[in-house]
Design a protein around this motif. Structure first.
Motif: not given
Length: 428
Positions: A265-275, A327-331
């Motif tokens: 996803l090319g994102q940082g740790e904050e998106w890890w928390g979101f996932i 989209i990953a969050l939705i899945y």
């Protein structure tokens, strides 16, 4: 759905398990902070979950010996009271010794507490069919416990970090003592109803003086659950499906999700928390959705489980191939209902597959096996991720789920034969 399907003792069981799970999350977070602060070593902090898993696996292996000697309600009470007393000792020791505390002793106490906790889940899941008064009550009870487990996991890990930051690790341990004490008190209200209530569900019941509980050798007691899994086609298939699913389920452990967020996803740790938050939110929402569909599901446990596995497998594959964070969050959120459909109905099928006295031994055998499989999976998936890449790892996990689904579809005869046997038993 009539509320009478769930008995008063079930609500006590529900409450004590929720409180105990919350205490587990709090103390793991507090001790992890303490270890990291004093050792600055991730390896030392990682020893705690590793020891917990090992202790729980050993406990599950010897649980059948205890089940032969004690009632499930007494085992549950022993576990909760024992954990409460041990944690009191742990909290007092850390408060009195501070920086001079020996982590060898701390880890030893954690190991013993985890050992006591090892037979809690098999005992709990075996008690559920005895604490409901109708077949639909069994599915509803499993759903309620699943939702509360997910809520504690979802809210607990986030809130525990806030609690530790606000109160400090030492005071958090004292709060945990109070919650463990409440869990032990509520366990006193868990009482098994009369056999007639169990039999009214159409579940197989056996007399309390069943020969398997009389004069059985220790070896027989230890292996009886394993033998039942091997001899009964439906149990064998369900256990095999659980193993395959567990092999792939480890990809949702923090290290793998973080790697996927960074690489795919090319994102940082904050998106890890979101996932992570989306994953737990999805399972909570899925559990609540399944709870509202109890009447529609009825006794169609097998078909519903298959639908859940198919949906979960497809969504995992789509998640692996996706590169858009939103989209990953939705899945991940959509996976929740399908994951709960699969897990809850599979647990219900297992609970309905054996007599109420043999069920704890079967669940203990499955628990020890799944603990081992999970540990193996963690090591194996780590190696696969390095060799094939994190995206292919999630595709592999999706493939494992679909493989488990295929195993179930190829074994429909085992489920039909067992259902016919259950109907004959009920009619007689």
């Amino acid at each position: 759905m009539k509320s009478s399907y769930l008995t008063r003792p079930f609500y006590f069981l529900w409450t004590t398990q929720t409180a105990a799970n919350a205490a587990d999350v709090l103390y793991i977070m507090a001790l992890t902070v303490l270890v990291l602060d004093r050792t600055d070593s991730l390896v030392s902090a990682a020893l705690m979950p590793l020891m917990r898993s090992g202790a729980q696996m050993l406990s599950s292996l010897i649980a059948p010996l205890l089940i032969n000697r004690f009632k499930l309600t007494k085992l549950l009470l022993l576990s909760q009271v024992g954990q409460f007393l041990l944690f009191v000792c742990l909290a007092i020791y850390l408060q009195l010794n501070g920086e001079a505390s020996s982590f060898v002793l701390v880890f030893a106490l954690v190991f013993v507490m985890s050992f006591l906790d090892g037979w809690t889940t098999p005992a709990r899941n075996a008690l559920i069919p005895r604490l409901v008064t109708h077949e639909q009550g069994l599915l509803k009870a499993n759903e309620l416990l699943s939702v509360s487990d997910q809520v504690v996991q979802f809210a607990g890990w986030g809130l525990s970090g806030v609690v530790v930051a606000f109160m400090g690790a030492g005071h958090t341990l004292l709060l945990t003592v109070a919650i463990y004490g409440l869990a032990a008190v509520f366990t006193l209200g868990v009482r098994e109803p009369a056999n007639s209530e169990v039999e009214s569900m159409g579940l197989s019941a056996v007399p309390s003086d069943h020969t398997s509980a009389q004069g059985a050798s220790r070896w027989h007691g230890l292996t009886e659950g394993w033998k039942m899994i091997w001899k009964m086609p439906r149990l064998r298939v369900l256990t095999f499906m659980d193993i395959i699913d567990m092999l792939g389920g480890s990809v949702w452990v923090g290290a793998f999700t973080l790697a996927f967020v960074q690489v795919a996803l090319g994102q940082g740790e904050e998106w890890w928390g979101f996932i992570n938050a989306a994953y737990f939110a999805g399972t909570i929402g899925g559990g609540l959705l399944v709870l509202t569909l109890t009447r529609i599901i009825g006794n169609r446990y097998l078909g519903t489980m298959m639908i859940g596995m198919a949906g979960y497998g497809v969504l995992t594959a789509l998640y692996a191939l996706n590169t858009q964070p939103s989209i990953a969050l939705i899945y991940v959120i959509l996976m929740g209902p399908f994951a709960e459909l699969s897990a809850i109905n599979r647990r219900t099928l297992i609970q309905r597959s054996v007599t109420r006295l043999l069920l704890p031994k079967v669940l203990s055998a499955q628990a020890s096996l799944l603990h081992l499989v999970f540990c193996i999976s963690l090591l194996g998936m780590a190696g696969l991720a390095e060799y094939f890449g994190i995206v292919n790892l999630y595709l592999f996990a999706a493939g494992l789920t679909m493989l488990a689904l295929v195993v179930g579809l190829l074994s429909l005869r085992a489920f039909r034969d067992q259902s016919a046997h259950d109907n004959v038993s009920t009619a007689s």
